[in-house]
Design a protein around this motif. Structure first.
Motif, PDB file in Angstrom:
ATOM      1  N   THR A 178       0.781  -1.219   0.067  1.00 25.02           N
ATOM      2  CA  THR A 178       0.056  -0.060  -0.145  1.00 25.02           C
ATOM      3  C   THR A 178       0.552   1.220   0.170  1.00 25.02           C
TER       4      THR A 178
ATOM      5  N   LEU B 287       2.387   1.682  -3.473  1.00 29.69           N
ATOM      6  CA  LEU B 287       1.323   2.305  -4.371  1.00 29.69           C
ATOM      7  C   LEU B 287       0.978   3.397  -4.294  1.00 29.69           C
TER       8      LEU B 287
ATOM      9  N   GLN C 130       3.973   5.531  -5.416  1.00 31.46           N
ATOM     10  CA  GLN C 130       4.217   5.534  -7.120  1.00 31.46           C
ATOM     11  C   GLN C 130       3.365   6.817  -7.465  1.00 31.46           C
TER      12      GLN C 130
ATOM     13  N   ARG D 253      -1.239   0.398 -15.902  1.00 31.92           N
ATOM     14  CA  ARG D 253      -0.157   1.158 -15.541  1.00 31.92           C
ATOM     15  C   ARG D 253       0.011   2.523 -16.518  1.00 31.92           C
TER      16      ARG D 253
ATOM     17  N   GLU E 149      -5.988   8.296  -8.207  1.00 36.12           N
ATOM     18  CA  GLU E 149      -5.886   7.358  -7.439  1.00 36.12           C
ATOM     19  C   GLU E 149      -7.045   6.666  -6.661  1.00 36.12           C
TER      20      GLU E 149
ATOM     21  N   ASN F  67       6.942   1.228  -7.385  1.00 33.69           N
ATOM     22  CA  ASN F  67       6.175   0.277  -8.296  1.00 33.69           C
ATOM     23  C   ASN F  67       6.730  -1.005  -7.894  1.00 33.69           C
TER      24      ASN F  67
ATOM     25  N   TYR G 269       5.702  -2.267  -4.424  1.00 35.67           N
ATOM     26  CA  TYR G 269       4.417  -2.494  -4.283  1.00 35.67           C
ATOM     27  C   TYR G 269       4.178  -3.887  -5.306  1.00 35.67           C
TER      28      TYR G 269
ATOM     29  N   TYR H 275       3.013  -6.951  -2.898  1.00 32.30           N
ATOM     30  CA  TYR H 275       1.489  -7.691  -3.380  1.00 32.30           C
ATOM     31  C   TYR H 275       1.350  -8.819  -3.554  1.00 32.30           C
TER      32      TYR H 275
ATOM     33  N   LEU I 253      -4.906  -2.635   0.883  1.00 32.92           N
ATOM     34  CA  LEU I 253      -4.540  -1.734  -0.510  1.00 32.92           C
ATOM     35  C   LEU I 253      -5.486  -0.570  -0.820  1.00 32.92           C
TER      36      LEU I 253
ATOM     37  N   SER J 242      -5.100   2.862   0.275  1.00 30.94           N
ATOM     38  CA  SER J 242      -3.841   3.800  -0.663  1.00 30.94           C
ATOM     39  C   SER J 242      -4.387   5.135  -1.069  1.00 30.94           C
TER      40      SER J 242
END
Length: 292
Positions: free
Chosen positions: A15, A18, A21, A83, A99, A227, A230, A234, A250, A253
């Protein structure tokens, strides 16, 4: 108990990665194109993951043709298309708005379960979906009101990322069912995604729009590191604990992005009380949907 604590810790680390990022991409996009950012993130991914996989997993990588195919599809969906869509959304709307919209991906999973698998709608699920929709609508409305250039097309990018990320776990689960270790799985998915990105660059070149990579900025490199953290955390968390634990963690985030934007980039992100309330409603919806 130790495994549960480790799994929860990995989910929390994912998290943080993420959220980091998104904030880093917001800064990097001010100086570099989205293509440059995606390229840098892939380079950082591979520089970290390939040696780590070779050292830690050799000689038994635990791969089968079915696992390779599953992780490759997950990579093309989540690590390439989602992405790129998310990065464009962050550039156009800001991290604090893109986000939360991306975090509506549980709606895809719920829709698939109800429409395709025939799973029942429980009261908790209905309330969670209602909060998700209300939160997403509020964030979209705030984006239109606070970001002068925001359009429906801009809002569509993080929502497209949500759609792709909602499908991604189906293939990831198939890969894990084959007994593939998390580190190997994330490396295969990144290799597949990087291959797809290389194909896109080749297509551009054939159309006379060649790509010349720019020197990476510090923010772009930070986005790549975040990233990689993450993705690795994850998948490692999913291999130890259930999705019902990982996904709600998550789901926090957007709150981290909101707080990070207030502290780190107050001049770049227009964080309003209305946005904060919308994000809180959306996160509550994510948690309820995943618990249901």
């Amino acid at each position: 108990m130790a495994v549960d604590l480790l799994g929860a810790g990995l989910a929390a680390l994912a998290t943080v990665g993420l959220a980091g990022q998104s904030i880093a991409v917001r800064q990097a996009a001010k100086e570099r194109s989205i293509t440059d950012l995606v390229a840098v993130v892939f380079v950082v991914n591979l520089l970290v993951l390939l040696p780590a996989t070779a050292v830690l997993s050799y000689p038994d990588f635990g791969l089968t043709p079915r696992a390779v195919a599953a992780f490759a599809v997950a990579g093309l969906l989540g690590s390439l298309l989602a992405r790129a869509a998310l990065f464009v959304g962050i550039h156009r709307l800001g991290a604090s708005r893109a986000e939360p919209l991306k975090s509506t991906f549980p709606l895809v999973a719920v829709g698939s379960a109800v429409l395709v698998l025939g799973e029942p709608l429980t009261p908790l699920l209905v309330v969670g979906v209602g909060l998700l929709v209300a939160g997403a609508a509020a964030v979209s409305g705030d984006a239109r009101a606070s970001v002068a250039t925001a359009s429906g097309a801009d809002i569509a990018f993080p929502l497209a990322a949500a759609l792709l990320l909602g499908i991604d776990p189906v293939f990831t689960k198939v890969g894990f069912a084959e007994g593939t270790p998390p580190l190997v799985g994330v490396t295969v998915r990144v290799l597949a995604a990087a291959g797809g990105f290389a194909g896109y660059l080749l297509w551009r070149r054939l159309r006379g729009r060649g790509y010349r990579p720019a020197r990476p900025t510090r923010a772009a490199l930070l986005a790549g590191v975040a990233n990689t953290v993450y993705l690795s955390a994850y998948l490692a968390a999913l291999s130890r604990v259930s999705v019902s634990l990982v996904a709600p963690v998550l789901g926090a985030s957007p709150l981290l992005v909101l707080l990070g934007s207030l502290v780190l980039t107050p001049d770049d992100e227009q964080v309003t009380p209305r946005l904060g309330a919308a994000v809180a409603v959306l996160v509550a919806g994510v948690v309820l949907v995943l618990q249901a």
